[in-house]
Each structure stands twice: as C-alpha cells, then as structure tokens.
Design an enzyme around this catalytic site. Structure first.
Site, short mmCIF file in Angstrom:
data_model
loop_
_atom_site.label_atom_id
_atom_site.label_comp_id
_atom_site.label_asym_id
_atom_site.label_seq_id
_atom_site.Cartn_x
_atom_site.Cartn_y
_atom_site.Cartn_z
N ALA A 27 0.86 -1.19 0.00
CA ALA A 27 0.00 0.00 0.00
C ALA A 27 0.89 1.23 0.00
O ALA A 27 1.33 1.69 1.05
CB ALA A 27 -0.91 -0.01 1.23
N GLU A 28 1.17 1.76 -1.19
CA GLU A 28 2.17 2.82 -1.29
C GLU A 28 1.74 4.10 -0.59
O GLU A 28 2.56 4.80 -0.02
CB GLU A 28 2.49 3.09 -2.76
CG GLU A 28 3.33 2.00 -3.43
CD GLU A 28 2.53 0.75 -3.80
OE1 GLU A 28 1.28 0.80 -3.72
OE2 GLU A 28 3.14 -0.26 -4.15
N GLN A 82 8.57 0.05 -4.46
CA GLN A 82 9.27 -1.08 -5.07
C GLN A 82 9.59 -0.85 -6.55
O GLN A 82 10.65 -1.21 -7.03
CB GLN A 82 8.43 -2.33 -4.90
CG GLN A 82 9.19 -3.61 -5.14
CD GLN A 82 8.43 -4.80 -4.60
OE1 GLN A 82 7.41 -5.20 -5.16
NE2 GLN A 82 8.91 -5.37 -3.51
N PHE A 83 8.65 -0.23 -7.26
CA PHE A 83 8.86 0.13 -8.66
C PHE A 83 8.23 1.50 -8.89
O PHE A 83 7.20 1.83 -8.30
CB PHE A 83 8.21 -0.89 -9.61
CG PHE A 83 8.95 -2.20 -9.69
CD1 PHE A 83 9.95 -2.38 -10.62
CD2 PHE A 83 8.64 -3.22 -8.82
CE1 PHE A 83 10.64 -3.58 -10.68
CE2 PHE A 83 9.33 -4.42 -8.88
CZ PHE A 83 10.32 -4.60 -9.82
N ASP A 84 8.86 2.25 -9.81
CA ASP A 84 8.41 3.60 -10.12
C ASP A 84 6.91 3.71 -10.40
O ASP A 84 6.25 4.63 -9.96
CB ASP A 84 9.20 4.14 -11.31
CG ASP A 84 9.57 3.03 -12.29
OD1 ASP A 84 8.83 2.02 -12.34
OD2 ASP A 84 10.58 3.16 -12.99
N GLY A 85 6.38 2.72 -11.13
CA GLY A 85 4.96 2.78 -11.49
C GLY A 85 4.04 2.76 -10.29
O GLY A 85 2.89 3.18 -10.37
N PHE A 86 4.57 2.31 -9.15
CA PHE A 86 3.75 2.25 -7.95
C PHE A 86 3.96 3.47 -7.06
O PHE A 86 3.51 3.50 -5.92
CB PHE A 86 4.01 0.94 -7.21
CG PHE A 86 3.77 -0.24 -8.10
CD1 PHE A 86 2.49 -0.52 -8.54
CD2 PHE A 86 4.81 -1.03 -8.54
CE1 PHE A 86 2.26 -1.57 -9.41
CE2 PHE A 86 4.59 -2.09 -9.41
CZ PHE A 86 3.30 -2.36 -9.84
N TYR A 119 2.64 6.15 -8.23
CA TYR A 119 1.36 6.83 -8.52
C TYR A 119 0.36 6.70 -7.38
O TYR A 119 -0.28 7.69 -7.01
CB TYR A 119 0.76 6.28 -9.82
CG TYR A 119 1.52 6.65 -11.07
CD1 TYR A 119 1.73 7.98 -11.42
CD2 TYR A 119 2.01 5.67 -11.93
CE1 TYR A 119 2.41 8.32 -12.57
CE2 TYR A 119 2.70 6.01 -13.08
CZ TYR A 119 2.90 7.33 -13.41
OH TYR A 119 3.58 7.65 -14.54
N PRO A 120 0.18 5.51 -6.80
CA PRO A 120 -0.80 5.44 -5.70
C PRO A 120 -0.41 6.29 -4.49
O PRO A 120 -1.23 6.53 -3.62
CB PRO A 120 -0.80 3.94 -5.32
CG PRO A 120 -0.24 3.25 -6.51
CD PRO A 120 0.72 4.20 -7.14
N HIS A 152 6.32 -1.27 -14.21
CA HIS A 152 7.60 -1.57 -13.58
C HIS A 152 8.74 -0.80 -14.23
O HIS A 152 9.90 -1.07 -13.99
CB HIS A 152 7.88 -3.07 -13.61
CG HIS A 152 6.92 -3.86 -12.78
ND1 HIS A 152 5.61 -4.03 -13.14
CD2 HIS A 152 7.08 -4.52 -11.60
CE1 HIS A 152 5.00 -4.77 -12.22
NE2 HIS A 152 5.87 -5.07 -11.27
#
Lengths: 343, 109
Positions: A77-78, A100-104, A106-107, A147
């Site tokens: 849960a970012e 953990q990864f850039d795309g996450f 966003y949350p 990712h």
C-alpha cells in the site's frame, strides 16, 4: 581499477579500503548500512525491504544487522508507506521508504505532493520532512507495465521536493548518503537497469552536489541522467570515430538543476542535445533546453535538440527497445544539431 | 545462490488443481524465462507452462499422472543472489551497435 569484491554489508571491524569496485546494488546497500549506523533516527521500510532484502537486494542483510524496528516490511500500500513516512518525520525520524517500482509511486502521489512536499512550508519550518524516497526507476530490464517509468518531471514540478538520480556506483553511494542527511524530502531515482554494473567507489572523494562532467568534449554537449548517461557515453565514443568530440554532462540533480554546469559546458561546446527516457512533451528536456538558452543564447550554434521517449505510456518490456532513446536516435539528434545553419 | 519456489499458478476459470502430463525440464538443467517447463492437464484443457524466470532447476514436484493443487510447490529454481526475486531481466552489457554516421563541417570560430 581494483578487482576487490566485498560482501554488501560490511564487517564493522574491518578497515574500509579507500576505493572498492562494487555494483550499484552494493553501493546503495552500503550507503544505507552506514546511514543506519550513523543516524539512530533513520528507518527503512517498504514492500519486501525487510526479511527479503528488497526485490533488487538493496536492503539485503540490513534487517538482520540493524533490527526489525529499523528495517521492516510494509503492506502492499504505497500511500500508506508514504503516509507513514510523513508521520514518522513529524515525530523526528528520518524515514528512507522504498517504492518497489516507479509505477507504484502513482498510488502515493497524494502523500508525496500534498503532504511531503508542503509540510515544511505549511508549518512555517517547524515540521521539516527529512524523507529520502528511493524509487527504482526507468526501463531497461524488460519488466511488465508499471515496472518501468520515468517520473522525474512529475516530481521536479512539485515545490518542496528535490530530485536526484545517480548513474554510477560511486554517485549512488555518495548521493544516497548525502540525500539521507538532508532536512528536505528527496526523491532518489535509482536507474534499475544499472544496478548490476560494477564501478569504483571512492569513499574519500565524494562530491554529491550539482552535475558531473562524465566525459569532456569540445564540439557538443549531451545532457543526460540516470540510465541514459552510460548510453550517451557509448554515443560519445562512436561520435569520436566520426571526428566529433562530445561532452557528456550527467545532470545528477534534476531539481534543483545545476544551471551553472549547463552554462559552463554548453558555453564551451555551443551545441547541446538533451536525452531522457520520459516522453517528450513537458519533459525535463524542455527545462534543460530553456536553462541552456537562457545562459548561452548568444553563442549557441543551433537550437537545443531533445532525444526522448515518445508521447505514449511507458511500454512494457517487449517494446522497450522501440521506446527508449537508442544509439542511432541520439546520433541523429547530434547530426541535426551539427547540420543546423542560420539563414 | 538462492532457491526460489514457483507454486502452481491459478490456470484460470476457477480451477484448483492440475495433473502433470510430462516434465520438459529436469533437475540440474538451466532454463530460460518463458521456456516451456511442464505439460499440464486440467479438466478444461492441456497446456504448456512457461518458466516464470531463468535459473537452474533444483527440484520438480509431481510425477506424470500426479495431481498438484494451485498454490502448492511445482518447481524450485536456484538463482544468483543478486537476481533473486527480480521482476524483469538483468540487462547484458553489449557492444554498442550503430547505423547512423555523423558528418559535419565544423567551423572552429
């Protein structure tokens, strides 16, 4: 270059040699290990950061060495990871969370933009946010969607945040230690495709501020950061075969940008191409081009060129090679600048 | 080196188990990502399962004819410590290739 290898987490008793060859993974791991040892308020957390040691092994061994209250796992849960960082920072801690990864990231944008970026401002300086957010960034590992992203322009646009990206193990070590010691929030973008490449880390000689001239040249400046620096160095070698002497400026800090270094470099070469993985439109290349134009307008031989990703969502691994600026696209960009003639 | 266990994934349509038809790899063998590792049969179909990653096969679970439940260990890989758990592939450093050549008359004023 020394062939010495080392275990990621150092034995505290062993004398530290001055220059050690290691991967960026190991350099980051060592920096975090030292930050935890030197700063009792530093805490590291994120998905799989604790027991597993991170999916990229950056926090490997740190929980066992420093304890479960200093290095720990979070739920997936970012916004919680970053929200907790805000609370910990308000309570006097120095959080070093990992997305953990850039795309996450966003949350977690709401916490980053609406809380972390402004708490110091909102509280008139009584609640600084000494948070270093580590974000494995950019493409190059053929990962699935979400990712691989290039979010520097998004972060750089947020007042209150600093943004930095290392391109070598040496910079990774020194920049991370420096970032973790700042009173301000720093978005630390780790080029995940460069995690495994080894390079010398000079423990005594770290200059963690401003840009870095990765290679000197006199005809044209390639401006890059993160994973694109090594590609630009390859391009510089190829350009030399054609008699073009390319300077490569590793920007490192994407906010604030080292405008003086840009002025120095392009003031000398009079030509510039900026390279980034992020989409073209409203990318950081535009900011760089403006800073160069501001300082070097009178002597520029050509408009600043941009060689970037396309204005599409960052693609998954199979399409990466079509998206990320490759050697030929960068060479074309250089050629466009070389060919430019005023009427 | 680290051992990574890959459990039988949910093969879709709410199926909870599969029967091993034939293993296409054996312990000790190095496999690549997406290489077919096993033929499975469910009550709906027979299919080849691609390897989720590169690595050396340490153990396989289930002989031909055996039933494996979704979520139970199917295959165990051995991978280098620095790549364990990674999503994606460690990039290889390759010699740079080019098709574009530069040509310019540089006036050194």
């Amino acid at each position: 270059m020394s062939e010495t290898t080392m275990t990621p987490v150092q034995d505290a008793e062993a004398p530290a040699p001055n220059v050690v060859t290691m991967s960026m993974q190991q350099a980051l791991n060592l920096a975090l290990d030292e930050v935890l040892g030197e700063n009792p308020k530093a805490v590291i957390f994120g998905e799989d950061c604790g027991r597993l040691g991170g999916v990229f092994r950056i926090t490997d061994g740190l929980q066992a060495k420093h304890g479960e209250d200093r290095v720990f796992d979070t739920p997936l849960a970012e916004s919680g990871i970053l929200g907790m960082s805000v609370g910990l920072a308000m309570a006097g801690f120095h959080p070093i969370p990992e997305v953990q990864f850039d795309g996450f990231a966003y949350p977690a944008i709401n916490q980053i933009v609406c809380q972390i970026g402004r708490m110091n401002y909102r509280s008139r300086g009584t609640l600084p946010m000494p948070i270093t957010l580590r974000v494995p960034s950019f493409g190059g590992i053929r990962a699935p969607e979400h990712h691989g992203e290039s979010l520097e322009a998004l972060f750089a646009h947020v007042p209150g945040l600093k943004v930095v990206s290392p391109s070598t193990p040496n910079d990774a070590y020194h920049l991370l230690k420096y970032a973790a010691g700042r009173p301000d929030p720093v978005i630390f973008m780790e080029p995940k495709s460069r995690y495994w490449q080894k390079g010398p880390v000079e423990f005594a000689a770290g200059n963690p501020t401003g840009a870095r001239v990765a290679k000197e040249g006199r005809h044209l400046t390639l401006v890059a950061w993160g994973a694109m620096v090594s590609r630009c160095l390859q391009v510089a070698e190829l350009a030399a075969e054609d008699g073009i002497d390319v300077e490569v400026l590793d920007l490192r800090w994407l906010k604030p940008i080292d405008a003086e270094a840009l002025a120095r470099s392009v003031g000398k070469t009079r030509r510039a191409v900026v390279v980034h993985e992020a989409p073209l439109t409203s990318g950081l290349g535009a900011e760089v081009a403006q800073l160069i134009t501001q300082s070097c307008f009178d002597t520029l031989k050509a408009p600043v060129e941009r060689v970037t990703g396309f204005d599409v969502p960052y693609p998954s691994g199979d399409l990466e090679d079509e998206y990320i600026p490759n050697i030929d696209r960068i060479l074309f960009g250089i050629q466009r600048v070389l060919e430019y003639r005023r009427d | 080196m680290t051992e990574l266990t890959f459990p039988l994934p949910d093969l879709g349509e709410g199926l909870i188990e599969a029967t091993v038809l034939e293993w296409l790899v054996e312990p000790g063998q190095q496999v690549e990502r997406n290489q077919a590792i096993v033929e499975l049969e469910t009550s709906k179909s027979a299919l080849e399962l691609p390897s989720p990653q590169a690595g050396k096969v340490v153990r396989i679970h289930g002989a031909p004819g055996d039933t494996v439940n979704v979520g139970e260990p199917l295959i165990v890989f051995e991978v280098p410590d620095d790549t364990a758990g990674i999503v994606g592939t460690v990039p290889k450093d390759e010699a740079p290739k080019r098709r574009v050549r530069l040509s310019a008359v540089l006036d050194e004023d």
